[in-house]
Every structure is written in structure tokens, then in C-alpha cells.
Design a protein around this motif. Structure first.
Motif, PDB file in Angstrom:
ATOM      1  N   GLY A   1      27.519  24.628  42.470  1.00 52.86           N
ATOM      2  CA  GLY A   1      27.961  23.393  42.557  1.00 52.86           C
ATOM      3  C   GLY A   1      27.854  22.411  43.348  1.00 52.86           C
TER       4      GLY A   1
ATOM      5  N   PHE B   1      31.344  22.879  53.442  1.00 49.85           N
ATOM      6  CA  PHE B   1      31.914  23.846  53.906  1.00 49.85           C
ATOM      7  C   PHE B   1      30.864  25.213  53.587  1.00 49.85           C
ATOM      8  CE2 PHE B   1      34.187  21.635  56.634  1.00 49.85           C
ATOM      9  CZ  PHE B   1      34.559  20.061  56.086  1.00 49.85           C
ATOM     10  N   GLU B   2      30.753  25.807  54.128  1.00 51.86           N
ATOM     11  CA  GLU B   2      30.443  27.122  53.106  1.00 51.86           C
ATOM     12  C   GLU B   2      30.017  28.210  54.484  1.00 51.86           C
ATOM     13  OE1 GLU B   2      28.839  28.366  50.245  1.00 51.86           O
ATOM     14  OE2 GLU B   2      28.823  30.140  51.138  1.00 51.86           O
TER      15      GLU B   2
ATOM     16  N   PRO C   1      21.351  33.623  38.860  1.00 51.16           N
ATOM     17  CA  PRO C   1      20.524  33.093  37.369  1.00 51.16           C
ATOM     18  C   PRO C   1      19.780  34.454  37.834  1.00 51.16           C
ATOM     19  CG  PRO C   1      21.511  31.319  37.842  1.00 51.16           C
ATOM     20  CD  PRO C   1      22.060  31.913  38.769  1.00 51.16           C
TER      21      PRO C   1
ATOM     22  N   THR D   1      19.971  39.029  37.307  1.00 45.37           N
ATOM     23  CA  THR D   1      19.704  40.145  36.814  1.00 45.37           C
ATOM     24  C   THR D   1      17.738  40.414  36.624  1.00 45.37           C
ATOM     25  OG1 THR D   1      19.023  38.819  34.986  1.00 45.37           O
ATOM     26  CG2 THR D   1      21.449  39.678  34.988  1.00 45.37           C
TER      27      THR D   1
ATOM     28  N   SER E   1      34.147  30.502  57.300  1.00 42.70           N
ATOM     29  CA  SER E   1      35.052  30.195  56.075  1.00 42.70           C
ATOM     30  C   SER E   1      36.270  29.132  56.570  1.00 42.70           C
ATOM     31  CB  SER E   1      36.045  31.671  55.965  1.00 42.70           C
ATOM     32  OG  SER E   1      36.253  32.381  54.661  1.00 42.70           O
TER      33      SER E   1
ATOM     34  N   PHE F   1      26.622  44.010  40.325  1.00 39.87           N
ATOM     35  CA  PHE F   1      24.875  43.053  40.487  1.00 39.87           C
ATOM     36  C   PHE F   1      26.068  41.430  40.221  1.00 39.87           C
ATOM     37  CE2 PHE F   1      24.490  41.224  35.508  1.00 39.87           C
ATOM     38  CZ  PHE F   1      26.611  42.589  35.094  1.00 39.87           C
TER      39      PHE F   1
ATOM     40  N   VAL G   1      42.283  30.178  49.729  1.00 35.26           N
ATOM     41  CA  VAL G   1      42.226  29.762  50.617  1.00 35.26           C
ATOM     42  C   VAL G   1      42.475  28.115  49.124  1.00 35.26           C
ATOM     43  CG1 VAL G   1      39.779  28.525  50.342  1.00 35.26           C
ATOM     44  CG2 VAL G   1      42.261  27.973  52.653  1.00 35.26           C
TER      45      VAL G   1
ATOM     46  N   ASP H   1      32.819  27.179  38.461  1.00 29.18           N
ATOM     47  CA  ASP H   1      33.872  28.462  38.550  1.00 29.18           C
ATOM     48  C   ASP H   1      35.118  28.793  38.656  1.00 29.18           C
ATOM     49  OD1 ASP H   1      31.310  29.067  37.453  1.00 29.18           O
ATOM     50  OD2 ASP H   1      30.846  31.163  38.888  1.00 29.18           O
TER      51      ASP H   1
ATOM     52  N   LYS I   1      32.087  30.028  32.245  1.00 29.54           N
ATOM     53  CA  LYS I   1      31.700  29.637  33.656  1.00 29.54           C
ATOM     54  C   LYS I   1      30.507  29.522  33.495  1.00 29.54           C
ATOM     55  CE  LYS I   1      36.243  31.690  35.455  1.00 29.54           C
ATOM     56  NZ  LYS I   1      36.875  30.057  35.549  1.00 29.54           N
TER      57      LYS I   1
END
Ligand SMILES: Cc1cc2nc3c(=O)[nH]c(=O)nc-3n(C[C@H](O)[C@H](O)[C@H](O)COP(=O)(O)OP(=O)(O)OC[C@H]3O[C@@H](n4cnc5c(N)ncnc54)[C@H](O)[C@@H]3O)c2cc1C
Length: 385
Positions: free
Chosen positions: A14, A40-41, A50, A53, A83, A127, A258, A290, A304
Motif C-alpha cells: 500500500g 517511512f520503512e 503474494p 506461496t 522503525s 510462511f 506504534v 491491512d 486484508k
């Protein structure tokens, strides 16, 4: 026009999409910047979940499902790695690395925080992470027979199709290896049916797909504890236990601490946004993906899924740009989207539709859908990196 700053929290599906959409819609180019976009990551790499799997069954390698984020800067997009320590939605500030940044708008797309309960990772593989999907494949390669368990440990969880897809891909892998008859595969979930939010037709269809592959389905199993080699569950008939020779599971999901501390979460524990505009209770603060919860029916929520996070990113970016240009926000989020479920035999099914109007179905399995799934992955990386 005074230069504005938009703070995008999270560089996942997103967040990245929001940053890209904002930059394009604003007309940012090179050093001709209409508004600054700070993303910010906490991680240096962004994962396209996706594809996890496929990683579980050796159809992808780790490097194929994630990309370095620093290469995506430019056109007014800047990454602030680390963070996030604090979010002040009233004053539109975000603190990271001890520094506080002030914005004119905030878009929160921090996803779900994963929590491992009961030391489940000592018993199996999560997973929902690159590491867990990768180690699962390492174990699958040396698996010679026994009980494979795909377990949903807690509700809610993102991508409600993923456990079923995982089980079907494992089935296909074991068949191709010629050892399927030596294995039992079980999908163990707390819900009473697959994907209850999608309606009876979809649930029954998924049950049939599992039945055709001789995958056991154990609904109504609420994970309780691990006991030596056993998994213990609460069920309507009392406690039950299972032994797994190879376990993979979804972790407990919660909203990032946070955001809870910022007072942005509601009774549900998630950010309860306006379902049309994705606005939070604070002016100029939006939440997507999510981390949000959107109620559909009495006890059902919008799943989600990345497909919705991306649509929401488009809506929010469009409306913020309109506001910056002094126009009224005019785009609403319509919960329309499909999830492509790989069935493992070169075919895939499409589950989805219009979730706000209760028009959700499952399409006949086909080769085209499988190609579409591969195309979605490819186009994600081309568009965003
Ligand atoms: C196995 C699996 C299969 C899936 N398959 C599909 C599918 O086929 N189709 C589909 O539509 N969806 C699928 N999904 C779901 C999809 O991946 C998610 O819905 C989507 O990633 C949500 O986007 P998001 O931006 O909300 O969160 P994310 O993509 O998770 O991004 C959140 C970002 O925020 C960062 N972050 C979190 N906390 C902090 C902090 N405190 N400070 C800084 N950064 C922080 C994280 O590192 C992360 O990069 C799948 C998910 C999984 C796990």
C-alpha cells in the motif's frame, strides 16, 4: 504554491503504491517537485507477499520476491529507513531515528504486525515471511512422507486464500515428486468454513477443490498450545490434538504497536476508517491496507488483501492531490477486486467481485488465471521498482 510534504508510513504494497501514485499525479519530475513524499520503512527490502506461496514450493527464490527499496527514490520520493518511534496524528508528525518530521498529510500503510504465539516457530514455519516460506521449502525438499499441516493460528489474518493455496501447491509438489500417497495434508483453521466473508458458493467451491486433492479440512480448530510434538486446539467438542511431521502456519496479526500507542486504533484493535474515503478520525490522516478494518456484514470484514491496499492507495493519492490543488476530494473506494488462487496444476481460480455489494464469486479454474497471477507479480515489480 507552498511546497507540501506527505508522510507515507510503510513501504510495503500500500505504501509504495501510494508514493508512486502521488508522485505521478502531482507531476513530480526529477528536481521539479510539487510536493515531497517521505516514505517511512523499517526494512531495506520490500516483499511482494503474494509470491510467498511459490517460494514455499520452490517456484521462486528469495531474491525474486523482494527488492531493495533505495533504488525506488526519486521524483520527490525519499525513504526514511528505521522503525517509526512515534506518530502524532493531531500535529501531523512522525518520529523516526530520533528525528521528527512534519507533514501536511499522513497516509498509514504499516500492515499487520506478526506475533508468534506458543513458540510455534520451534515447531514449524511461518510462511507469511520470506524466511519462513524459504525454510519450509528446505524441509519440504527432504520430506519423504507423513503429516503436513497448514494451520491458521489466529483470526484475523491477511490473505485468507493463502492457506488454501499453500495446501494445494504442496499437494501438487508432492504429486510431482511421486510421494503424494505417503503424505497426508491437513488445513486446520478456527473458522467454520473457508472464507466466510465470500459467501456459501465460494466456501463450497474451495471445499470441493480440497476434496478433489484429498486434502483434509479441519474447521473450528482454535489453536491453543504446543505440547512436545503435539498441537493442541480448542474445538466445539472439547480439546483435540494433532501431530505434524511438517508444519507451516500463519502468525497472530495485530496492528503495529506504534499505531496503537498513537490512539489511532478502535475497539477492533485496527484503524477503523471511513470505508469510502479511508479517512481516520484525524484531519488529513488516512489509513489503507491491512492495518485497517472495514465492516461488511454483521460479523464479516473486508479481507486484508494487497489488491485492496493498491486500490485504496489510488483513491487516497488522488484525493490528496486534489486537496493540494484546492479542489474537493471526489474519489471513493469501491471494494472491487479479485484474488487469484494458484491451484498448482498450471491452473488458477479467481475469487472476488464487489465486496460492498455482496457480489463475490469464484471463477472456473483456468490456465489464463495462472498467467494473470504471474503477470500481476511481474507488473508489481516493473511499476514500483
Ligand atoms: C503468503 C501471502 C500471500 C498473499 N497473497 C496475496 C494475493 O495473492 N493477493 C492479494 O491481494 N494479497 C495477497 N496477500 C496480502 C498482501 O500481501 C497484503 O494484503 C498487502 O501486503 C497489504 O499491504 P500493506 O501496505 O497494508 O502492508 P505491507 O505490504 O505488509 O506493508 C507494511 C510495511 O510497513 C512496514 N512497517 C511496519 N511497521 C513499521 C514501523 N514501526 N516502522 C517502519 N515501517 C514499518 C513493514 O516493514 C512493511 O514493509 C498475501 C499475503 C501473504 C502473507
Amino acid at each position: 504554491m507552498e511546497q507540501q510534504t506527505i508522510l507515507v508510513l510503510g513501504g510495503g504494497i500500500g505504501g509504495l503504491r501510494t508514493a508512486r501514485e502521488l508522485s505521478a499525479k502531482l507531476g513530480n519530475e526529477g528536481d521539479a517537485i510539487v510536493a515531497k513524499i517521505l516514505v517511512f520503512e523499517k526494512e531495506q527490502k520490500s516483499t511482494f507477499s503474494p509470491s510467498l506461496t511459490w517460494l514455499m514450493v520452490g517456484k521462486r527464490k528469495e531474491w525474486q520476491v523482494e527488492r531493495e527499496l533505495n533504488t525506488t527514490s526519486g521524483d520527490g520520493i525519499e525513504f526514511i529507513f528505521g522503525s517509526i518511534e512515534n506518530v502524532d496524528p493531531k500535529n501531523l508528525t512522525v518520529t523516526s531515528g530520533g528525528k521528527t518530521y512534519k507533514g501536511n498529510h499522513i497516509v498509514i500503510s504499516l500492515g499487520a504486525q506478526q506475533v508468534i504465539e506458543q513458540q510455534l516457530d520451534a515447531h514449524g514455519h511461518n510462511f507469511y515471511t520470506v524466511d519462513g516460506a524459504g525454510t519450509f521449502y528446505e524441509s519440504l525438499k527432504s520430506f519423504r512422507g507423513g503429516h503436513v499441516v497448514v494451520m491458521v493460528s489466529s483470526l484475523p489474518y491477511k490473505s485468507p486464500v493463502a492457506p488454501y493455496e499453500a495446501a494445494m501447491l504442496i499437494d501438487n509438489y508432492l504429486r510431482e515428486k511421486g510421494i503424494r500417497e505417503k503424505a497426508q495434508i491437513s488445513v486446520v483453521v478456527p473458522e467454520n468454513e473457508p472464507m466466510p466473508f465470500a459467501g456459501k458458493e465460494v466456501s463450497e467451491n474451495i471445499l470441493k477443490l480440497m476434496e478433489a486433492r484429498e486434502i483434509n479440512y479441519l474447521p473450528g480448530y482454535q489453536f491453543k498450545a504446543t505440547r512436545e510434538k503435539e498441537l493442541v486446539f480448542t474445538t466445539a467438542e472439547g480439546d483435540k490434538s494433532l501431530t505434524a511431521d511438517l508444519l507451516t502456519f500463519t502468525p497472530k496479526h495485530e496492528s503495529p504497536t506504534v499505531i496503537q500507542q498513537a490512539g489511532l486504533t478502535g475497539k477492533s484493535g485496527w484503524v477503523e476508517v471511513n470505508r469510502d474515503t479511508l479517512k481516520t478520525d484525524f484531519d488529513h490522516v488516512y489509513a489503507i491496507g491491512d492495518i485497517t478494518t472495514i465492516t461488511l456484514g454483521e460479523s464479516t470484514q473486508l479481507p486484508k488483501a494487497g489488491v485492496f491496499a493498491q486500490h485504496q492507495a489510488q483513491v487516497v493519492a488522488h484525493n490528496i492531490v486534489r486537496e493540494i490543488y484546492g479542489k474537493s476530494a471526489d474519489k471513493l473506494f469501491k471494494a472491487e477486486g479479485n484474488y487469484i488462487m494458484d491451484l498448482g496444476d498450471g491452473k488458477a481460480s479467481k475469487v472476488g467481485g464487489d465486496f460492498y455489494n455482496n457480489e463475490v464469486d469464484i471463477k472456473e479454474a483456468g490456465v489464463m488465471n495462472q498467467w494473470m497471477k504471474q503477470l500481476q507479480e511481474r507488473s508489481w515489480f516493473i511499476k514500483n521498482f
